[in-house]
Motif scaffolding. Structure first.
Motif, PDB file in Angstrom:
ATOM      1  N   VAL A 169       0.805  -1.198   0.047  1.00 12.88           N
ATOM      2  CA  VAL A 169      -0.114  -0.040   0.028  1.00 12.88           C
ATOM      3  C   VAL A 169       1.076   1.301  -0.058  1.00 12.88           C
ATOM      4  N   ILE A 190      -3.130  -0.474  -6.849  1.00 14.32           N
ATOM      5  CA  ILE A 190      -3.750  -1.167  -5.667  1.00 14.32           C
ATOM      6  C   ILE A 190      -4.969  -1.939  -5.896  1.00 14.32           C
ATOM      7  N   GLN A 205      -4.147  -0.364   5.752  1.00 17.45           N
ATOM      8  CA  GLN A 205      -2.890  -0.419   6.293  1.00 17.45           C
ATOM      9  C   GLN A 205      -2.769  -1.426   7.428  1.00 17.45           C
TER      10      GLN A 205
END
Length: 483
Positions: A169, A190, A205
């Motif tokens: 990420v 992504i 995340q």
């Protein structure tokens, strides 16, 4: 490292060896030293972006809610003065990765997406140091130490070129301020991963960090969880924003910049620019804090909590338009204390001291030598400007060697948040700021005036001259630019 810390670390190491020997003696299999390898501590470095000095509950905030971070602080060590090496993003990260002053590295301002500048691969980065000592390394999130070829930069060096085995990420064409929902403008490659219609960046995340720990539970690891939050434009998850809107004293602001209809999933929704008790800031920070809780739960479930060191901090002062750095003056982009002082919590009750507050000042580039000492790393001959504060973790009342702290922040034009082209030095209790744009000097005594409200330059010219000499000598030594 203090002798007592070495002894404690050695006891952990020897206990691991004993476990390995006993396991092998109970069978006829060759002796395996796997348990001894695991006694190298795992390091998790959690970095927030533009978090204010007093935005956490453990630093006095009564509006935001950060129970998991506060728990780390109550069980670990909280630092009163953790200096950022710079008042903006990229130079901080350059100092973190190299253990050097940003001026020595040559990155003194944040890098634009099309910038030709990038962190030179000649440096032995923090990640490369860990790899050389047997660690698996991973970054989840923001890098911001390169321009991006997709944005017109002539070349780029992304985390995989600097020692990170796993990159998750992370941006590849800019940081796309305030873009917190998938698809992510900072990296259109992504793929969505989380269930539900909308994937929130900080949630993603957090999940990636937990999965990295799970994948690497059988080897020592260094995890750099580099949040994009709480960088503006602030944008929290609507259901959590509503929770903070209902709290007494919640700030308000109208939707702006093309979002007059107040689409909750579009940038610049209502209250995202509130100057005090910002519900979006609180909501974003709440999800960051949830991630800390998820990490702790995973470590405990895997039996890694006693051998994992967690660091929680930020990269520079918060934007005073939406965050709070109280009682410090100013914020991001300035060399006043509010621009270069960060919250810092370090946790591992099994390896370190009893809970407490450390008053000794430390700075970004101290992390590199500190980590080297904590993992008993081999020397790599890299020039380091910082000093190890590993001894402070065992004995918070100990002191570090006397030294000056220096900053250099040359600008062609003032920063949009008000920062001016300047350089500064702290020597003992005294701090001098030299403003390049108008050849002006300000002098403060931080012991008596941490708020920097009383400029003593006119009444103490001898001290100004002394610190000017120190500052000039340092700039010459590191080849610092002043324009």
């Amino acid at each position: 490292m203090a002798k007592t810390f070495k002894n404690a670390f050695s006891r952990v190491l020897l206990s691991g060896l004993a476990v390995s020997v006993l396991a092998c003696s109970s069978s006829n299999k060759p002796m395996v030293m796997k348990a001894a390898t695991l006694t190298k501590p795992n390091i998790i470095f959690i970095l927030t972006d533009d978090l204010g000095y007093s935005d956490l509950g453990c630093y006095g905030n009564t509006f935001n809610e950060t129970p998991n971070i506060d728990k780390l602080a109550s069980q670990g060590l909280k630092f009163k003065t953790c200096y950022a090496a710079a008042p903006v993003c990229s130079p901080y990260r350059a100092a973190l990765m190299t253990g050097q002053y940003p001026a020595r590295v040559g990155i003194t301002d944040y890098l634009r997406p099309n910038s030709g500048e990038h962190l030179n691969t000649a440096h032995t980065t923090l990640a490369e140091m860990f790899v050389a000592n047997g660690y698996q390394t991973g970054i989840v999130g923001k890098w911001h130490l390169s321009g991006y070829t997709r944005a017109g930069a002539p070349e780029e060096t992304l985390p995989d070129k600097h020692g990170f085995n796993e990159v998750m990420v992370s941006e590849n064409e800019g940081i796309a301020e305030g873009w917190y929902y998938h698809p992510y403008l900072f990296n259109k490659d992504i793929q969505k991963k989380l269930p539900g219609q909308r994937e929130y960046l900080t949630d993603r995340q957090n999940i990636e960090a937990v999965e990295f720990i799970d994948r690497n539970k059988d080897k020592p690891f260094f995890l750099y969880l580099s949040h994009y939050a709480v960088h503006t434009t602030l944008h929290g998850k609507p259901e959590i924003v509503d929770r903070f809107r209902r709290k007494a004293g919640a700030g308000t602001s109208p939707p702006t910049k093309g979002n007059e209809a107040n689409d909750l999933y579009k940038r610049w929704p209502a209250d995202s620019r509130a100057k005090i008790n910002n519900p979006h800031l609180a909501a974003q920070l709440f999800v960051v804090d949830q991630g800390v809780g998820m990490i702790m739960k995973k470590l405990i479930s895997l039996g890694l909590d006693k051998n994992t060191i967690i660091i929680f901090t930020s990269d520079n002062g918060g934007e005073t338009t939406v965050t709070t750095n109280s009682p410090l003056r100013a914020g991001k982009s300035t060399l006043y204390e509010g621009g270069v002082t960060e919250p810092l919590v370090i946790w591992n009750p099994s390896l370190f001291s009893k809970p407490g507050t450390i008053t000794e000042p430390v700075v970004t580039f101290d992390f590199y030598p500190t980590f080297m000492e904590l993992i008993q790393a081999r020397s790599n001959n890299q020039k380091l400007d910082g000093v190890s504060f590993a001894g402070l973790l065992k004995n918070p009342s100990s002191v570090l060697p006397e030294r000056n702290f220096y900053w250099n922040y040359p600008l062609q034009n003032p920063h949009f948040l008000g920062g001016r082209s300047a350089s500064s030095v702290r020597k003992g209790d005294w701090k001098l700021i030299e403003f390049y744009d108008k050849n002006e000097f300000e002098l403060y005594n931080l012991k008596n005036d941490r708020q920097e409200s009383n400029d003593l330059a006119a009444s103490n010219p001898a001290k100004v001259d002394e610190l000017k000499r120190d500052l000039t000598s340092w700039r010459t030594e590191v080849k610092a630019k002043t324009k």
